[in-house]
Write a protein that holds these residues in place. Sequence first.
Motif, mmCIF file in Angstrom:
data_model
loop_
_atom_site.group_PDB
_atom_site.id
_atom_site.type_symbol
_atom_site.label_atom_id
_atom_site.label_comp_id
_atom_site.label_asym_id
_atom_site.label_seq_id
_atom_site.Cartn_x
_atom_site.Cartn_y
_atom_site.Cartn_z
ATOM 1 N N THR A 131 -28.665 0.974 -73.313
ATOM 2 C CA THR A 131 -29.196 1.640 -74.507
ATOM 3 C C THR A 131 -28.560 0.995 -75.731
ATOM 4 N N CYS A 132 -29.405 0.521 -76.648
ATOM 5 C CA CYS A 132 -28.914 -0.097 -77.887
ATOM 6 C C CYS A 132 -29.294 0.817 -79.057
ATOM 7 N N ASN A 133 -28.304 1.173 -79.865
ATOM 8 C CA ASN A 133 -28.596 1.967 -81.067
ATOM 9 C C ASN A 133 -28.862 1.011 -82.226
ATOM 10 N N ARG A 134 -30.121 0.894 -82.624
ATOM 11 C CA ARG A 134 -30.467 -0.015 -83.717
ATOM 12 C C ARG A 134 -30.614 0.741 -85.023
ATOM 13 N N GLY A 135 -30.322 2.050 -84.960
ATOM 14 C CA GLY A 135 -30.451 2.852 -86.173
ATOM 15 C C GLY A 135 -29.217 2.754 -87.052
ATOM 16 N N ASP A 136 -29.236 3.517 -88.163
ATOM 17 C CA ASP A 136 -28.077 3.489 -89.067
ATOM 18 C C ASP A 136 -27.316 4.819 -89.013
ATOM 19 N N THR A 137 -27.616 5.620 -87.971
ATOM 20 C CA THR A 137 -26.846 6.846 -87.743
ATOM 21 C C THR A 137 -26.487 6.911 -86.253
ATOM 22 N N ASN A 138 -25.553 7.813 -85.922
ATOM 23 C CA ASN A 138 -25.147 7.946 -84.513
ATOM 24 C C ASN A 138 -26.328 8.412 -83.647
ATOM 25 N N ASP A 175 -21.115 16.919 -70.008
ATOM 26 C CA ASP A 175 -19.963 16.445 -70.804
ATOM 27 C C ASP A 175 -19.947 14.922 -70.908
ATOM 28 N N ASP A 176 -20.665 14.248 -69.997
ATOM 29 C CA ASP A 176 -20.641 12.783 -69.932
ATOM 30 C C ASP A 176 -21.780 12.168 -70.758
ATOM 31 N N CYS A 177 -22.417 12.981 -71.633
ATOM 32 C CA CYS A 177 -23.472 12.381 -72.481
ATOM 33 C C CYS A 177 -22.826 11.366 -73.416
ATOM 34 N N LYS A 178 -23.643 10.499 -74.002
ATOM 35 C CA LYS A 178 -23.101 9.364 -74.763
ATOM 36 C C LYS A 178 -23.480 9.456 -76.245
ATOM 37 N N THR A 179 -22.570 9.065 -77.111
ATOM 38 C CA THR A 179 -22.857 8.909 -78.536
ATOM 39 C C THR A 179 -22.564 7.466 -78.941
ATOM 40 N N LEU A 180 -23.589 6.802 -79.460
ATOM 41 C CA LEU A 180 -23.440 5.407 -79.888
ATOM 42 C C LEU A 180 -23.471 5.347 -81.400
ATOM 43 N N SER A 181 -22.525 4.626 -81.980
ATOM 44 C CA SER A 181 -22.566 4.416 -83.434
ATOM 45 C C SER A 181 -23.609 3.316 -83.714
ATOM 46 N N PRO A 182 -24.009 3.148 -84.949
ATOM 47 C CA PRO A 182 -24.999 2.102 -85.267
ATOM 48 C C PRO A 182 -24.559 0.736 -84.736
ATOM 49 N N GLY A 183 -25.493 0.080 -84.054
ATOM 50 C CA GLY A 183 -25.203 -1.253 -83.516
ATOM 51 C C GLY A 183 -24.522 -1.238 -82.165
ATOM 52 N N GLU A 184 -24.067 -0.074 -81.701
ATOM 53 C CA GLU A 184 -23.343 0.000 -80.429
ATOM 54 C C GLU A 184 -24.330 0.067 -79.256
ATOM 55 N N ARG A 185 -23.882 -0.354 -78.092
ATOM 56 C CA ARG A 185 -24.707 -0.237 -76.882
ATOM 57 C C ARG A 185 -23.871 0.294 -75.734
ATOM 58 N N HIS A 186 -24.572 0.880 -74.719
ATOM 59 C CA HIS A 186 -23.895 1.381 -73.517
ATOM 60 C C HIS A 186 -24.699 0.954 -72.309
ATOM 61 N N ILE A 187 -24.003 0.553 -71.249
ATOM 62 C CA ILE A 187 -24.687 0.121 -70.023
ATOM 63 C C ILE A 187 -24.315 1.055 -68.873
ATOM 64 N N LEU A 188 -25.339 1.618 -68.240
ATOM 65 C CA LEU A 188 -25.183 2.409 -67.018
ATOM 66 C C LEU A 188 -25.590 1.496 -65.864
ATOM 67 N N LYS A 189 -24.676 1.278 -64.933
ATOM 68 C CA LYS A 189 -24.973 0.364 -63.821
ATOM 69 C C LYS A 189 -24.869 1.090 -62.472
ATOM 70 N N ALA A 190 -25.728 0.665 -61.548
ATOM 71 C CA ALA A 190 -25.630 1.159 -60.170
ATOM 72 C C ALA A 190 -25.952 -0.002 -59.229
ATOM 73 N N CYS A 191 -25.252 -0.024 -58.135
ATOM 74 C CA CYS A 191 -25.520 -1.018 -57.096
ATOM 75 C C CYS A 191 -25.684 -0.269 -55.771
ATOM 76 N N ILE A 192 -26.749 -0.574 -55.046
ATOM 77 C CA ILE A 192 -27.124 0.190 -53.851
ATOM 78 C C ILE A 192 -27.275 -0.762 -52.671
ATOM 79 N N TRP A 193 -26.652 -0.416 -51.554
ATOM 80 C CA TRP A 193 -26.834 -1.198 -50.328
ATOM 81 C C TRP A 193 -26.459 -0.343 -49.136
ATOM 82 N N SER A 194 -26.807 -0.800 -47.942
ATOM 83 C CA SER A 194 -26.460 -0.023 -46.747
ATOM 84 C C SER A 194 -25.794 -0.944 -45.720
ATOM 85 N N GLU A 195 -25.119 -0.319 -44.765
ATOM 86 C CA GLU A 195 -24.551 -1.064 -43.649
ATOM 87 C C GLU A 195 -24.512 -0.149 -42.418
#
Length: 296
Positions: free
Chosen positions: A152-159, A276-296
């Motif tokens: 998620t990239c915040n391209r705005g000028d507010t949080n 509680d784990d919601c995210k707040t990004l300041s202007p120009g900031e980004r956040h990456i949520l990653k997941a990796c899935i596999w089985s064995e």
Amino acid sequence: MPHSSVEQIQLDELLCWRVRYGSNTLLISQQGAQVLSYIEGERPLIWLSDLASFKRGQPVRGGIPICWPWFANLGQNPPSVQAMHLQPDSAPAHGFVRGVDWQLQGIQTSDDGIHLDFTFDIRLNPQPDWPHDALLQLHLHLDERLHIALTTCNRGDTNLTYSQALHSYFAVSDIRNVQIDGLQGSPYLDCLDGWKRQVQDGLQHFSGETDRVYLETADQLTIIDEAWQRRIHLHSSGSRSAVVWNPWISKSLRLSQFAHHAWQNMLCIEHANAADDCKTLSPGERHILKACIWSE
Ligand code: TA6
């Protein structure tokens, strides 16, 4: 490098791609940039409903729907997430990016697997009731595992404050015989009991409808499926919350695109930034949520 291929197909009303890498097969739709299914060898790892319908404007039941810029009903989110919306009472569950086309930016086949990139650009998809300038980027990487990165990239000028989830449906032999390892001791909000805060005692077993937002989660979770002699490993980063959901018998009767018995063979574990784990990004900031899935 194992045999790999990408083919564009049409499933009823939806444009999709079938991506193969060795014995792994991924199906993804342009609508919602939704992983619809993921098969490792002969067996599904990501579950797709037998009653799934592929219609425009309607999320497909199963796969990995993307819930953004809020998870669940907006009213169940922190006030800071709700305040981003001008008409919170009319907000759809799980946000507004599941049922609309994303833009395919590219598909690359390389030595390390196959990469697919999609974007959802608010400037191309303006949301009058959610007037914020953001760009979503989904990167899928298929090799021996399925790697997912949602930026998620915040391209705005507010949080920008938001919640999100990769609403992953996993295929299991029988929900009554599987366990989740890695949640022991984690606090959770019980969505079936007023979102009251509880603490997980031991391995998570299933004996009824379950709908929980786990907090302070570890970055490694495992679904133990003895009957299929399989462990599904889930590794995540950028997330300290995970939703665990199985509708069980009665809620199954109220779900769309869902066979009455299907609750036995699916389990949602959703890597999220929720509550509680919601995210707040300041202007120009980004956040990456990653997941990796596999089985064995
Ligand atoms: O992630 C769990 C949940 O919030 C459940 O409460 C249930 O509503 C599920 O999502 C499915 O939601 P959907 O809108 O896809 O039918």
